[in-house]
Motif scaffolding. Structure first.
Motif, mmCIF file in Angstrom:
data_model
loop_
_atom_site.group_PDB
_atom_site.id
_atom_site.type_symbol
_atom_site.label_atom_id
_atom_site.label_comp_id
_atom_site.label_asym_id
_atom_site.label_seq_id
_atom_site.Cartn_x
_atom_site.Cartn_y
_atom_site.Cartn_z
ATOM 1 N N ILE A 153 0.513 -0.992 0.134
ATOM 2 C CA ILE A 153 0.325 -0.418 -0.043
ATOM 3 C C ILE A 153 0.863 0.711 -0.112
ATOM 4 O O ILE A 153 0.440 2.102 -0.480
ATOM 5 N N GLY A 154 1.647 1.694 0.496
ATOM 6 C CA GLY A 154 2.896 2.598 0.300
ATOM 7 C C GLY A 154 3.839 2.273 1.232
ATOM 8 O O GLY A 154 4.296 0.661 2.539
ATOM 9 N N ASN A 172 -0.580 8.263 8.406
ATOM 10 C CA ASN A 172 -0.918 9.822 7.498
ATOM 11 C C ASN A 172 -2.200 9.340 6.214
ATOM 12 O O ASN A 172 -2.764 9.812 5.869
ATOM 13 N N ASN A 173 -1.323 9.215 5.368
ATOM 14 C CA ASN A 173 -1.039 9.332 4.202
ATOM 15 C C ASN A 173 -1.849 8.261 3.559
ATOM 16 O O ASN A 173 -2.243 8.430 2.256
ATOM 17 N N THR A 174 -1.636 6.790 4.164
ATOM 18 C CA THR A 174 -2.302 5.945 3.204
ATOM 19 C C THR A 174 -4.056 6.062 4.338
ATOM 20 O O THR A 174 -4.421 4.620 4.426
ATOM 21 N N LYS A 175 -4.112 6.592 5.367
ATOM 22 C CA LYS A 175 -6.212 7.137 6.043
ATOM 23 C C LYS A 175 -6.646 5.420 6.317
ATOM 24 O O LYS A 175 -6.898 5.312 7.475
ATOM 25 N N THR A 176 -4.917 5.531 7.144
ATOM 26 C CA THR A 176 -4.953 4.313 8.365
ATOM 27 C C THR A 176 -4.613 4.494 9.615
ATOM 28 O O THR A 176 -3.538 5.407 10.778
ATOM 29 N N GLU A 177 -4.985 4.279 10.734
ATOM 30 C CA GLU A 177 -5.295 4.332 11.742
ATOM 31 C C GLU A 177 -4.276 2.746 12.566
ATOM 32 O O GLU A 177 -4.578 1.975 12.118
ATOM 33 N N ILE A 178 -3.585 2.735 14.016
ATOM 34 C CA ILE A 178 -2.747 1.762 13.947
ATOM 35 C C ILE A 178 -3.764 1.132 14.828
ATOM 36 O O ILE A 178 -3.574 -0.381 14.622
ATOM 37 N N SER A 179 -5.255 1.094 14.571
ATOM 38 C CA SER A 179 -5.866 -0.307 15.373
ATOM 39 C C SER A 179 -6.516 -0.694 13.944
ATOM 40 O O SER A 179 -6.744 -1.748 14.220
#
Length: 236
Positions: free
Chosen positions: A24-25, A48-55
């Motif tokens: 993905i990145g 942040n750039n992949t709109k991903t939360e650690i959860s």
């Protein structure tokens, strides 16, 4: 399954996010800044750039060694912290094995080497055939002379990769006609390849808790070896 992968085992550092084997990145840097300065900002930027939360992360993988003692410690410690705080399973990946996954599209023998100083390298050999990686030996620390003698008996195309490539190629010179240096874009370990190894390991149930994740050292630190030498103990 989303995997966050980390490599800080040598001078370069990288982080990657993958899902079901798809990248993905990834962020890769090779600077003089210490990993303690760069790693967490790299992770935060990637998420942040992949709109991903650690959860959203299902597992965190790290090249746990061999490699730079300081670099390996930083990577493992960061992963332990992220995983423990969020109850995420970890995957301990061999740095040398992750290098082999840079060459999945090439049938060859990958000679993964990392500079271990004192005319030694951390090394392992892997056969790549039809996109399948087969380990040929355990990770080890050995002299450049012993490695050269072993490679003289290896048939087929040999690609030497890792931060020990230049010293290894200089040492063997033209004696091993079937050996070549990896191209610069594939020479170093990358978190995206760590993710590929981790994906297979997860499918085989090879995860550990944050508490059990530990660095993998093939030699004692230099300071400890010097102390042991003075005390008449172990020096390797």
């Amino acid at each position: 399954m989303k995997i966050l992968s980390v490599d800080t085992s040598a001078t370069a550092a990288s982080v990657a996010l993958s899902e079901e084997g798809k990248l993905i990145g990834e962020t890769f840097i090779n600077t003089s800044l210490t990993h303690s300065q760069t790693l967490i900002p790299m992770v935060e930027q990637l998420l942040n750039n992949t709109k991903t939360e650690i959860s959203d992360i299902d597992a965190i993988a790290v090249n746990a060694g061999p490699g730079s003692f300081t670099g390996v410690r930083i990577g493992v410690a960061a992963v332990k912290g992220l995983a423990f705080a969020n109850n995420i399973p970890c995957v301990s990946v061999s740095t040398l094995e992750s290098m082999a996954y840079n060459f999945l599209s090439t049938d060859c023998i990958v000679c993964a080497v990392m500079d271990a100083r004192c005319s030694q390298v951390y090394n392992a050999l892997f056969e790549i055939k039809n996109g399948v990686v087969t380990r040929l030996c355990d990770d080890r620390a050995l002299s450049l002379d012993d490695l050269k003698n072993e490679l003289l008996s290896v048939d087929g195309r040999i690609i030497i990769a890792g931060d020990g490539t230049d010293i290894t190629c200089k040492y063997i010179g033209n004696e091993i006609k079937n050996a070549e240096s990896a191209p610069v874009n594939l020479k170093y370990q990358r978190a995206s390849s760590t993710a590929l190894v981790a994906f297979e390991m997860i499918n085989n149930g090879q995860t550990v808790s944050a508490q059990k994740l530990m660095p993998v050292y093939l030699r004692l630190p230099q300071a400890q070896r010097e102390l042991n030498k003075k005390l008449g103990g172990r020096t390797k």
